[in-house]
Design an enzyme around this catalytic site. Structure first.
Site, short mmCIF file in Angstrom:
data_model
loop_
_atom_site.label_atom_id
_atom_site.label_comp_id
_atom_site.label_asym_id
_atom_site.label_seq_id
_atom_site.Cartn_x
_atom_site.Cartn_y
_atom_site.Cartn_z
NE ARG A 152 -2.63 8.50 -9.31
CZ ARG A 152 -3.42 8.16 -8.29
NH1 ARG A 152 -2.91 7.61 -7.22
NH2 ARG A 152 -4.71 8.39 -8.33
CD GLU A 201 -2.87 1.31 0.43
OE1 GLU A 201 -2.47 1.64 -0.70
OE2 GLU A 201 -4.07 1.20 0.73
CG ASP A 202 -0.63 4.74 -1.88
OD1 ASP A 202 -1.43 4.08 -1.18
OD2 ASP A 202 -1.02 5.62 -2.66
CE LYS A 243 -2.09 11.68 6.35
NZ LYS A 243 -2.66 12.78 5.58
CG PHE A 286 -3.58 16.61 1.11
CD1 PHE A 286 -4.94 16.49 1.36
CD2 PHE A 286 -3.07 16.10 -0.08
CE1 PHE A 286 -5.77 15.87 0.44
CE2 PHE A 286 -3.90 15.47 -1.01
CZ PHE A 286 -5.26 15.36 -0.74
CG LEU A 287 1.92 13.24 3.09
CD1 LEU A 287 2.55 11.98 3.68
CD2 LEU A 287 2.84 14.44 3.32
CG ASP A 289 -5.11 9.51 6.03
OD1 ASP A 289 -4.93 9.81 7.23
OD2 ASP A 289 -5.44 10.35 5.18
C1 PRP Z 1 -5.71 6.33 -0.81
C2 PRP Z 1 -4.45 5.56 -0.52
C3 PRP Z 1 -4.94 4.38 0.26
C4 PRP Z 1 -6.16 4.91 0.96
C5 PRP Z 1 -5.85 5.17 2.40
O1 PRP Z 1 -6.27 5.84 -1.99
O2 PRP Z 1 -3.81 5.17 -1.69
O3 PRP Z 1 -5.29 3.30 -0.57
O4 PRP Z 1 -6.55 6.13 0.31
O5 PRP Z 1 -7.02 5.54 3.02
P1 PRP Z 1 -7.43 5.26 4.52
O6 PRP Z 1 -6.27 4.69 5.29
O7 PRP Z 1 -7.80 6.64 5.02
O8 PRP Z 1 -8.61 4.34 4.46
P2 PRP Z 1 -7.36 6.61 -2.83
O9 PRP Z 1 -8.72 6.16 -2.36
O10 PRP Z 1 -7.07 8.08 -2.79
O11 PRP Z 1 -7.15 6.02 -4.27
P3 PRP Z 1 -5.87 6.08 -5.26
O12 PRP Z 1 -4.81 5.20 -4.64
O13 PRP Z 1 -6.41 5.52 -6.54
O14 PRP Z 1 -5.43 7.51 -5.38
#
Ligand code: PRP
Length: 174
Positions: free
Chosen positions: A163, A97-98, A129, A150-151, A101
């Site tokens: 991105r 996972e990236d 985070k 906000f990263l 949050d």
């Molecule tokens: C972001 C991020 C995680 C998730 C974290 O994805 O990449 O997958 O939100 O959220 P949380 O810990 O608050 O539940 P996003 O939904 O923005 O999709 P993306 O990766 O396609 O940008």
């Protein structure tokens, strides 16, 4: 593209940490033929770097989850819009996972994949985070802990912008 001003992680720090994570994973997973499951879209850059830092072969697959949307009070319901295609029963699975949050996305995914009865299920995230954490998800491998902000960059976006930046920046003035 206008570059955000506050640099959080530069390319050298990112590359060094990815190498370290790769070395640890190589120790822990050697011989286990794990499946790495990247969470689209954000994790594709981290996953691409990470697999090239591994000293053993892995299988790669992806999932995509519907975002519950900015400004929306989440019910904790996260919808899978693209599922893993590899059979996971009895396999060693590592979610990549990236960013974690609130933790809701990862907790939902963990439950979803655990139902496939993998031999093991662990999580590797690039950024932990904690500012808005609602669910405590066990993170087995963490690239960086960033307390808040906000990263964007290195896979993280703001409305699909930033991105592809090779570094991580904060959009807020901090
Ligand atoms: C972001 C991020 C995680 C998730 C974290 O994805 O990449 O997958 O939100 O959220 P949380 O810990 O608050 O539940 P996003 O939904 O923005 O999709 P993306 O990766 O396609 O940008």
């Amino acid at each position: 593209m206008e570059i955000p001003k506050r640099l959080i992680l530069d390319q050298t720090a990112i590359a060094r940490r990815v190498r370290e994570l790769g070395a640890r994973l190589s120790q822990d997973y050697r011989g286990l033929e794990p499946v790495l499951v990247g969470v689209l879209k954000g994790a594709f850059i981290f996953l691409a770097d990470l697999v090239r830092a591994l000293e053993f072969p892995v299988e790669v697959d992806f999932v995509r989850l519907a975002s519950y949307g900015a400004g929306t009070q989440s019910s904790g319901e996260v919808r899978i819009t693209k599922d893993v295609e590899t059979p996971l029963t009895g396999r060693h699975v590592l979610i990549v996972e990236d960013i974690v949050d609130a933790g809701l996305t990862l907790e939902a995914l963990r439950r979803h994949l655990a139902a496939r009865q993998p031999a093991s299920l662990k999580i590797c995230c690039f950024i932990d985070k904690r500012e808005r954490r609602q669910v405590e998800v066990p993170l087995d491998y963490v690239g960086f802990i960033v307390p808040k902000g906000f990263l964007v960059g290195y896979g993280l976006d703001c409305g699909e912008k930033f991105r592809t930046l090779p570094e991580v920046y904060a959009l807020d003035s901090g």
